[in-house]
Motif scaffolding. Structure first.
Motif, PDB file in Angstrom:
ATOM      1  N   VAL A 163     -28.363  63.381  17.496  1.00 38.95           N
ATOM      2  CA  VAL A 163     -27.216  64.279  17.441  1.00 38.95           C
ATOM      3  C   VAL A 163     -26.816  64.418  15.980  1.00 38.95           C
ATOM      4  CG1 VAL A 163     -24.805  64.657  18.076  1.00 38.95           C
ATOM      5  CG2 VAL A 163     -26.351  63.588  19.707  1.00 38.95           C
ATOM      6  N   GLU A 164     -26.555  65.641  15.547  1.00 35.04           N
ATOM      7  CA  GLU A 164     -26.080  65.885  14.192  1.00 35.04           C
ATOM      8  C   GLU A 164     -24.874  66.818  14.252  1.00 35.04           C
ATOM      9  OE1 GLU A 164     -29.127  67.306  11.633  1.00 35.04           O
ATOM     10  OE2 GLU A 164     -30.437  65.563  11.916  1.00 35.04           O
ATOM     11  N   THR A 165     -23.852  66.512  13.500  1.00 35.48           N
ATOM     12  CA  THR A 165     -22.680  67.367  13.444  1.00 35.48           C
ATOM     13  C   THR A 165     -22.372  67.702  11.999  1.00 35.48           C
ATOM     14  OG1 THR A 165     -21.141  65.504  13.309  1.00 35.48           O
ATOM     15  CG2 THR A 165     -21.704  66.304  15.507  1.00 35.48           C
ATOM     16  N   ARG A 166     -21.557  68.722  11.813  1.00 33.74           N
ATOM     17  CA  ARG A 166     -21.166  69.135  10.471  1.00 33.74           C
ATOM     18  C   ARG A 166     -19.664  69.302  10.419  1.00 33.74           C
ATOM     19  NH1 ARG A 166     -19.701  73.671   7.827  1.00 33.74           N
ATOM     20  NH2 ARG A 166     -20.272  73.884   5.615  1.00 33.74           N
ATOM     21  N   ILE A 167     -19.042  68.651   9.474  1.00 36.70           N
ATOM     22  CA  ILE A 167     -17.611  68.799   9.272  1.00 36.70           C
ATOM     23  C   ILE A 167     -17.385  69.940   8.283  1.00 36.70           C
ATOM     24  CG2 ILE A 167     -15.542  67.690   8.334  1.00 36.70           C
ATOM     25  CD1 ILE A 167     -16.685  65.036   9.368  1.00 36.70           C
ATOM     26  N   PRO A 168     -16.530  70.912   8.613  1.00 38.30           N
ATOM     27  CA  PRO A 168     -16.309  72.044   7.708  1.00 38.30           C
ATOM     28  C   PRO A 168     -16.001  71.576   6.289  1.00 38.30           C
ATOM     29  CG  PRO A 168     -15.182  72.402   9.782  1.00 38.30           C
ATOM     30  CD  PRO A 168     -15.721  71.006   9.835  1.00 38.30           C
ATOM     31  N   PHE A 169     -16.644  72.217   5.340  1.00 39.60           N
ATOM     32  CA  PHE A 169     -16.516  71.778   3.948  1.00 39.60           C
ATOM     33  C   PHE A 169     -16.449  72.998   3.068  1.00 39.60           C
ATOM     34  CE2 PHE A 169     -16.858  68.548   0.741  1.00 39.60           C
ATOM     35  CZ  PHE A 169     -17.462  69.157  -0.343  1.00 39.60           C
ATOM     36  N   ASP A 170     -15.248  73.306   2.598  1.00 38.58           N
ATOM     37  CA  ASP A 170     -15.077  74.441   1.699  1.00 38.58           C
ATOM     38  C   ASP A 170     -15.231  73.976   0.257  1.00 38.58           C
ATOM     39  OD1 ASP A 170     -14.572  76.150   3.811  1.00 38.58           O
ATOM     40  OD2 ASP A 170     -12.417  75.737   3.795  1.00 38.58           O
ATOM     41  N   VAL A 171     -15.163  74.910  -0.661  1.00 42.60           N
ATOM     42  CA  VAL A 171     -15.217  74.573  -2.081  1.00 42.60           C
ATOM     43  C   VAL A 171     -13.864  74.024  -2.470  1.00 42.60           C
ATOM     44  CG1 VAL A 171     -15.581  75.445  -4.409  1.00 42.60           C
ATOM     45  CG2 VAL A 171     -16.924  76.356  -2.521  1.00 42.60           C
ATOM     46  N   HIS A 172     -13.762  72.700  -2.524  1.00 39.32           N
ATOM     47  CA  HIS A 172     -12.478  72.080  -2.827  1.00 39.32           C
ATOM     48  C   HIS A 172     -12.309  71.884  -4.329  1.00 39.32           C
ATOM     49  CE1 HIS A 172     -14.653  68.354  -3.488  1.00 39.32           C
ATOM     50  NE2 HIS A 172     -15.131  68.401  -2.269  1.00 39.32           N
ATOM     51  N   GLU A 173     -11.136  71.434  -4.710  1.00 37.88           N
ATOM     52  CA  GLU A 173     -10.792  71.318  -6.125  1.00 37.88           C
ATOM     53  C   GLU A 173     -11.763  70.434  -6.897  1.00 37.88           C
ATOM     54  OE1 GLU A 173      -8.558  72.614  -8.084  1.00 37.88           O
ATOM     55  OE2 GLU A 173      -7.324  73.744  -6.702  1.00 37.88           O
ATOM     56  N   GLY A 174     -12.320  69.435  -6.234  1.00 36.99           N
ATOM     57  CA  GLY A 174     -13.185  68.497  -6.929  1.00 36.99           C
ATOM     58  C   GLY A 174     -14.435  69.117  -7.510  1.00 36.99           C
ATOM     59  N   THR A 175     -14.797  70.308  -7.057  1.00 31.46           N
ATOM     60  CA  THR A 175     -16.030  70.915  -7.535  1.00 31.46           C
ATOM     61  C   THR A 175     -15.926  71.418  -8.971  1.00 31.46           C
ATOM     62  OG1 THR A 175     -15.388  73.017  -6.541  1.00 31.46           O
ATOM     63  CG2 THR A 175     -16.803  71.579  -5.246  1.00 31.46           C
ATOM     64  N   ARG A 176     -14.752  71.299  -9.578  1.00 28.11           N
ATOM     65  CA  ARG A 176     -14.662  71.671 -10.991  1.00 28.11           C
ATOM     66  C   ARG A 176     -15.417  70.650 -11.845  1.00 28.11           C
ATOM     67  NH1 ARG A 176      -8.278  70.892 -12.168  1.00 28.11           N
ATOM     68  NH2 ARG A 176      -8.277  72.463 -10.535  1.00 28.11           N
ATOM     69  N   ASP A 177     -15.670  69.444 -11.290  1.00 26.26           N
ATOM     70  CA  ASP A 177     -16.371  68.401 -12.038  1.00 26.26           C
ATOM     71  C   ASP A 177     -17.890  68.508 -11.792  1.00 26.26           C
ATOM     72  OD1 ASP A 177     -13.904  67.327 -12.890  1.00 26.26           O
ATOM     73  OD2 ASP A 177     -13.706  66.284 -10.985  1.00 26.26           O
ATOM     74  N   VAL A 178     -18.422  69.674 -11.964  1.00 23.91           N
ATOM     75  CA  VAL A 178     -19.820  69.894 -11.615  1.00 23.91           C
ATOM     76  C   VAL A 178     -20.782  69.193 -12.565  1.00 23.91           C
ATOM     77  CG1 VAL A 178     -19.438  72.067 -10.420  1.00 23.91           C
ATOM     78  CG2 VAL A 178     -19.764  72.063 -12.898  1.00 23.91           C
ATOM     79  N   ALA A 179     -20.286  68.657 -13.686  1.00 23.68           N
ATOM     80  CA  ALA A 179     -21.167  67.954 -14.606  1.00 23.68           C
ATOM     81  C   ALA A 179     -21.509  66.560 -14.105  1.00 23.68           C
ATOM     82  CB  ALA A 179     -20.525  67.857 -15.992  1.00 23.68           C
ATOM     83  N   LEU A 180     -20.741  66.075 -13.122  1.00 25.85           N
ATOM     84  CA  LEU A 180     -21.013  64.758 -12.569  1.00 25.85           C
ATOM     85  C   LEU A 180     -22.275  64.799 -11.728  1.00 25.85           C
ATOM     86  CD1 LEU A 180     -17.450  63.648 -11.397  1.00 25.85           C
ATOM     87  CD2 LEU A 180     -18.659  62.924 -13.449  1.00 25.85           C
ATOM     88  N   SER A 181     -22.906  63.651 -11.579  1.00 23.97           N
ATOM     89  CA  SER A 181     -24.096  63.560 -10.740  1.00 23.97           C
ATOM     90  C   SER A 181     -23.961  62.340  -9.834  1.00 23.97           C
ATOM     91  CB  SER A 181     -25.347  63.417 -11.602  1.00 23.97           C
ATOM     92  OG  SER A 181     -26.493  63.330 -10.778  1.00 23.97           O
ATOM     93  N   PRO A 182     -24.032  62.517  -8.506  1.00 19.94           N
ATOM     94  CA  PRO A 182     -24.185  63.801  -7.824  1.00 19.94           C
ATOM     95  C   PRO A 182     -22.921  64.641  -7.914  1.00 19.94           C
ATOM     96  CG  PRO A 182     -23.776  62.081  -6.223  1.00 19.94           C
ATOM     97  CD  PRO A 182     -23.949  61.391  -7.548  1.00 19.94           C
ATOM     98  N   SER A 183     -23.088  65.927  -7.779  1.00 23.25           N
ATOM     99  CA  SER A 183     -21.966  66.846  -7.866  1.00 23.25           C
ATOM    100  C   SER A 183     -21.003  66.621  -6.714  1.00 23.25           C
ATOM    101  CB  SER A 183     -22.466  68.289  -7.824  1.00 23.25           C
ATOM    102  OG  SER A 183     -21.390  69.178  -7.600  1.00 23.25           O
ATOM    103  N   PRO A 184     -19.693  66.725  -6.967  1.00 17.72           N
ATOM    104  CA  PRO A 184     -18.727  66.642  -5.871  1.00 17.72           C
ATOM    105  C   PRO A 184     -18.963  67.674  -4.787  1.00 17.72           C
ATOM    106  CG  PRO A 184     -17.612  66.391  -7.970  1.00 17.72           C
ATOM    107  CD  PRO A 184     -19.031  66.791  -8.280  1.00 17.72           C
ATOM    108  N   ARG A 185     -19.689  68.745  -5.118  1.00 15.33           N
ATOM    109  CA  ARG A 185     -20.021  69.731  -4.086  1.00 15.33           C
ATOM    110  C   ARG A 185     -20.796  69.097  -2.939  1.00 15.33           C
ATOM    111  NH1 ARG A 185     -19.565  75.106  -5.714  1.00 15.33           N
ATOM    112  NH2 ARG A 185     -19.383  75.455  -7.957  1.00 15.33           N
ATOM    113  N   GLU A 186     -21.542  68.060  -3.262  1.00  7.28           N
ATOM    114  CA  GLU A 186     -22.421  67.447  -2.275  1.00  7.28           C
ATOM    115  C   GLU A 186     -21.808  66.222  -1.614  1.00  7.28           C
ATOM    116  OE1 GLU A 186     -25.710  66.590  -4.750  1.00  7.28           O
ATOM    117  OE2 GLU A 186     -26.173  68.691  -5.171  1.00  7.28           O
ATOM    118  N   MET A 187     -20.627  65.819  -2.078  1.00  4.43           N
ATOM    119  CA  MET A 187     -19.981  64.612  -1.575  1.00  4.43           C
ATOM    120  C   MET A 187     -18.869  64.980  -0.591  1.00  4.43           C
ATOM    121  SD  MET A 187     -21.288  61.882  -3.256  1.00  4.43           S
ATOM    122  CE  MET A 187     -20.019  60.618  -3.449  1.00  4.43           C
TER     123      MET A 187
END
Length: 384
Positions: free
Chosen positions: A52-76
């Motif tokens: 079973v796999e589910t997905r929790i809705p994930f919009d572009v939240h404020e943390g994505t401004r730190d895109v220089a971090l690795s891994p990117s907050p977009r993926e966390m």
């Protein structure tokens, strides 16, 4: 009480009043499952541990401004930062999945601590559920009275909103029926209070200049434990700020939590285990059966467990138990072992997790085997 501070940080463990009444008569949000699961369900383990796999809705939240971090907050997953309200983040994830929108954890925490529970009795869609749980008022009061206050910048342990720690997912979910939902884009909650800090500092300053509460009504529904002459003005102002930011939308379905626990918290779980009278395997199996039932019926459950399941304890960390809460977002069978995928909300990187967990982790989402989970699992909550 689930209030684990993110282990990334050093130091100590670190106006829609009428809308609620009309919530259920308005059009449902898109892609929301309208089913309400049975009040008295039969919980059984999935005999094959089917995937079973589910997905929790994930919009572009404020943390994505730190895109220089690795891994990117977009993926966390959204994380609690230095706050100690992991219960609110786990509950927000559970509600977000149920409603198909990314709910603001800070709004969940605000309602958990301050919403007037008597407003629940006025919501028709909750009547059957509340009747079946006659102790709901006492349960809410217990949860609020068990909250602790952080001493960081708060030596008197006063109940400022951003210094209150801990809560219960079932109580938080039930109280979120009040007033309509608030999306994270309106009240950014990624990294705890990070984006709210300028507002919190301003409100703290203003409340010291004028300590009289702006509105007694906004605090009248909570317990004396969360009231104080020095914090009432601040907390009333925070509630007003939340209501000014949130573009409230009525809930498409009522939030009806089902929960079960074998201990009040991780400390009690460990005490029972160390005393030679640990929770029975039958009781733990019941928790796993409820997790299976929730996943098999299109729900994301949340669990209470210890963060030290995922990461070794720092010897300097005074938190002996690391009480934590997370949603369970998937299940699979590998080599004859049933595994569950936990979505962690501390913001911790996989590389810092213990051996065995770091290899099973991807961007804060960790596969944990059933036997490992049994050693620390003590509660579960899902939404009917």
């Amino acid at each position: 009480m689930r209030g684990r501070r993110s282990s990334r940080f050093p130091g100590p463990v670190i106006a829609a009043c009428a809308a609620a009444l009309a919530t259920w008569a308005l059009p449902a949000l898109a892609q929301v499952d309208p089913r309400i699961l049975p009040l008295q369900a039969t919980h059984r383990r999935n005999p094959t541990c089917a995937t079973v796999e589910t997905r929790i809705p994930f919009d572009v939240h404020e943390g994505t401004r730190d895109v220089a971090l690795s891994p990117s907050p977009r993926e966390m997953p959204m994380n609690q930062g230095e706050s100690a309200i992991c219960f609110a983040y786990a509950t927000a994830d559970m509600i977000s999945h149920r409603l198909g929108r990314q709910i603001a954890p800070l709004d969940v925490a605000t309602k958990t601590y301050f919403a007037d529970p008597e407003r629940l009795a006025a919501i028709p869609a909750l009547r059957e559920h509340l009747k079946a749980h006659p102790n709901w008022r006492a349960d809410i009061a217990w949860s609020r009275n068990a909250a602790e206050m952080s001493n960081i910048g708060n030596p008197k342990l006063l109940p400022y909103f951003d210094k209150i720690e801990g809560g219960e997912e079932d109580t938080a979910a039930l109280l979120y029926n009040i007033g309509g939902l608030c999306e994270d884009r309106d009240l950014p909650s990624n990294d705890g209070y990070r984006y709210a800090n300028p507002t919190l500092r301003r409100l703290r300053y203003r409340s010291r200049l004028a300590p009289r509460p702006m509105s007694f009504r906004s605090l009248a529904g909570t317990v004396p434990h969360l009231r104080h002459p020095q914090t009432d003005t601040f907390n009333a102002a925070w509630i007003a700020h939340v209501e000014s930011r949130c573009r409230r939308v009525p809930l498409a379905v009522p939030l009806l939590p089902v929960s079960y626990r074998v201990a009040a918290n991780q400390a009690e779980f460990v005490e029972l285990r160390d005393s030679g009278t640990p929770p029975s395997q039958k009781a733990i199996t019941r928790i796993l059966a409820m997790i299976d039932y929730a996943l098999d019926h299109g729900r994301v459950p949340t669990i209470g467990y210890s963060w030290y399941l995922l990461e070794d304890r720092d010897p300097k960390d005074p938190d002996l138990h690391a009480d934590h809460a997370s949603p369970v977002i998937a299940r699979r069978k590998v080599g004859g072992t049933c595994q569950y995928r936990i979505q962690d909300n501390t913001g911790e990187y996989c590389a810092r997790m213990r051996e065995g967990m770091r290899e099973a982790c991807e961007n804060g989402r960790v596969w944990v085997g059933e036997e490992a989970l049994r050693r620390t699992l003590y509660s579960v909550t899902y939404l009917r």
